[in-house]
Design an enzyme around this catalytic site. Structure first.
Site, PDB file in Angstrom:
ATOM      1  N   TRP A  12      -4.706 -39.086  -6.193  1.00 13.58           N
ATOM      2  CA  TRP A  12      -5.341 -38.140  -7.138  1.00 13.58           C
ATOM      3  C   TRP A  12      -4.514 -36.872  -7.333  1.00 13.58           C
ATOM      4  O   TRP A  12      -4.870 -36.024  -8.144  1.00 13.58           O
ATOM      5  CB  TRP A  12      -6.739 -37.769  -6.635  1.00 13.58           C
ATOM      6  CG  TRP A  12      -7.762 -38.844  -6.836  1.00 13.58           C
ATOM      7  CD1 TRP A  12      -7.582 -40.059  -7.454  1.00 13.58           C
ATOM      8  CD2 TRP A  12      -9.138 -38.802  -6.425  1.00 13.58           C
ATOM      9  NE1 TRP A  12      -8.754 -40.766  -7.442  1.00 13.58           N
ATOM     10  CE2 TRP A  12      -9.728 -40.021  -6.825  1.00 13.58           C
ATOM     11  CE3 TRP A  12      -9.925 -37.860  -5.763  1.00 13.58           C
ATOM     12  CZ2 TRP A  12     -11.069 -40.315  -6.577  1.00 13.58           C
ATOM     13  CZ3 TRP A  12     -11.259 -38.154  -5.517  1.00 13.58           C
ATOM     14  CH2 TRP A  12     -11.820 -39.369  -5.928  1.00 13.58           C
ATOM     15  N   LYS A  13      -3.491 -36.691  -6.538  1.00 13.71           N
ATOM     16  CA  LYS A  13      -2.647 -35.482  -6.625  1.00 13.71           C
ATOM     17  C   LYS A  13      -3.535 -34.234  -6.520  1.00 13.71           C
ATOM     18  O   LYS A  13      -4.515 -34.268  -5.788  1.00 13.71           O
ATOM     19  CB  LYS A  13      -1.801 -35.530  -7.902  1.00 13.71           C
ATOM     20  CG  LYS A  13      -1.084 -36.887  -8.013  1.00 13.71           C
ATOM     21  CD  LYS A  13      -0.023 -36.955  -9.047  1.00 13.71           C
ATOM     22  CE  LYS A  13       0.593 -38.360  -9.030  1.00 13.71           C
ATOM     23  NZ  LYS A  13       1.766 -38.487  -9.858  1.00 13.71           N
ATOM     24  N   GLU A 105       6.891 -36.150  -5.682  1.00 19.43           N
ATOM     25  CA  GLU A 105       6.541 -34.754  -5.986  1.00 19.43           C
ATOM     26  C   GLU A 105       6.696 -33.875  -4.746  1.00 19.43           C
ATOM     27  O   GLU A 105       7.075 -32.707  -4.841  1.00 19.43           O
ATOM     28  CB  GLU A 105       5.121 -34.689  -6.562  1.00 19.43           C
ATOM     29  CG  GLU A 105       5.095 -35.187  -8.001  1.00 19.43           C
ATOM     30  CD  GLU A 105       3.827 -35.892  -8.417  1.00 19.43           C
ATOM     31  OE1 GLU A 105       2.770 -35.672  -7.805  1.00 19.43           O
ATOM     32  OE2 GLU A 105       3.897 -36.697  -9.379  1.00 19.43           O
ATOM     33  N   GLY A 236      -1.476 -43.242  -9.918  1.00 22.25           N
ATOM     34  CA  GLY A 236      -1.771 -41.833 -10.142  1.00 22.25           C
ATOM     35  C   GLY A 236      -2.785 -41.669 -11.263  1.00 22.25           C
ATOM     36  O   GLY A 236      -3.997 -41.810 -11.072  1.00 22.25           O
ATOM     37  N   GLY A 237      -2.282 -41.415 -12.465  1.00 17.59           N
ATOM     38  CA  GLY A 237      -3.130 -41.100 -13.617  1.00 17.59           C
ATOM     39  C   GLY A 237      -4.303 -42.049 -13.815  1.00 17.59           C
ATOM     40  O   GLY A 237      -5.448 -41.609 -14.013  1.00 17.59           O
TER      41      GLY A 237
HETATM   42  P1  PGA Z   1       1.286 -42.530 -12.180  1.00 18.02           P
HETATM   43  O1  PGA Z   1       1.596 -41.862 -10.736  1.00 18.02           O
HETATM   44  O2  PGA Z   1       0.470 -43.784 -11.901  1.00 18.02           O
HETATM   45  O3  PGA Z   1       0.509 -41.491 -12.907  1.00 18.02           O
HETATM   46  O4  PGA Z   1       2.589 -42.857 -12.804  1.00 18.02           O
HETATM   47  C1  PGA Z   1       1.944 -42.634  -9.627  1.00 18.02           C
HETATM   48  C2  PGA Z   1       2.163 -41.738  -8.437  1.00 18.02           C
HETATM   49  O5  PGA Z   1       2.702 -40.634  -8.612  1.00 18.02           O
HETATM   50  O6  PGA Z   1       1.822 -42.091  -7.273  1.00 18.02           O
END
Ligand code: PGA
Length: 256
Positions: A12-13, A105, A236-237
């Site tokens: 989820w960041k 990141e 992620g998204g």
């Molecule tokens: P994304 O991110 O599915 O939005 O490309 C993947 C991640 O950063 O783990």
């Protein structure tokens, strides 16, 4: 040898407050009903909420066996004068099982390097938690033909202190595919996952689940999950909406 476990992980960041987290799992239960967590015995879910929402995820999880969670980072000490860091001991106390380490990141925005990640991997394992260790090349590295070299270095250095008899999951995420909508082609995924498998085995790390990450969606998960050495996804998204994450889990379960 048994097949590595399949994991569908949600990163989820820095998204979702505790309130939004509660709403997500309420919707999850509404949509999924009785079998809300069930995607077959071979598929388990892992949620990586921001640290501030971990406890809310812990409370929402309903003690289901295929539903796990953890933090997106952790320091290599249990406690102490490390302002702003996350303690893996807290993750464990809350019932979490995983710690995500080395996400691109973290590497690019927060300066994480393999030597420190190696200590984190070992520390997380020493607490009985599973590190999900991320690797991946940038576009410039891929275009320069350096993908193999970069991944080999990240695996060799970042896993240099990993215990061979302790749980570990690796996530391959090409940096150029993260959040860009540009998913790696099936050929690229096949070739790179085979390389990662080979490197892991050369390090004596056998039967490790290797997840793919980078713009995974419900409409590409089914095909990607059939590629040899793809043992699930780090999303992620598309994990931020309950329905799209469930659709990825379902597409994957149908493919394994
Ligand atoms: P994304 O991110 O599915 O939005 O490309 C993947 C991640 O950063 O783990």
């Amino acid at each position: 040898m048994t097949k590595p476990q399949t994991w569908i992980a949600a990163n989820w960041k820095m998204n979702k407050t505790p309130k939004e987290t509660r709403a997500y799992f309420e919707e999850w239960l509404r949509v999924g009903g009785e079998s809300a967590w069930e995607f077959g015995p071979d598929v388990s879910l892992v949620f990586f909420p921001p640290a501030t929402s971990i406890e809310t995820v812990a409370q929402s999880r309903n003690t289901k066996p295929g539903f796990m969670f953890g933090s997106q980072n952790a320091y290599f000490e249990k406690s102490g004068a490390y302002t702003g860091e996350i303690s893996a001991e807290v993750v464990r106390e809350l019932g979490g099982q995983f710690v995500l380490l080395g996400h691109s990141e973290r590497r690019t925005l927060f300066g994480e390097v393999d030597a420190v990640l190696a200590k984190k991997v070992a520390f997380v394992q020493s607490l009985g938690l599973t590190p999900m260790y991320c690797i991946g090349e940038t576009l410039a590295e891929r275009e320069a033909g350096k993908t193999g070299e970069v991944l080999k270095r990240q695996l060799k250095e970042g896993l240099s202190l990993a215990k061979k008899d302790q749980p570990l999951v690796v996530a391959y995420e090409p940096v150029w595919a993260i959040g860009t909508g540009k998913v790696a082609t099936p050929e690229q995924v096949k070739e790179t996952h085979a390389q990662v498998r080979q490197e892991l085995e050369a390090l004596g790390l056998m039967n490790i689940s290797i997840l793919y990450g980078g713009s995974v969606k419900a409409d590409n998960a089914g095909a990607l999950s059939k590629i040899p050495n793809v043992n699930g996804f780090l999303v992620g998204g598309a994990s931020l909406e309950c329905q799209s994450f469930r659709a990825i889990a379902m597409a994957t379960a149908a493919g394994v």
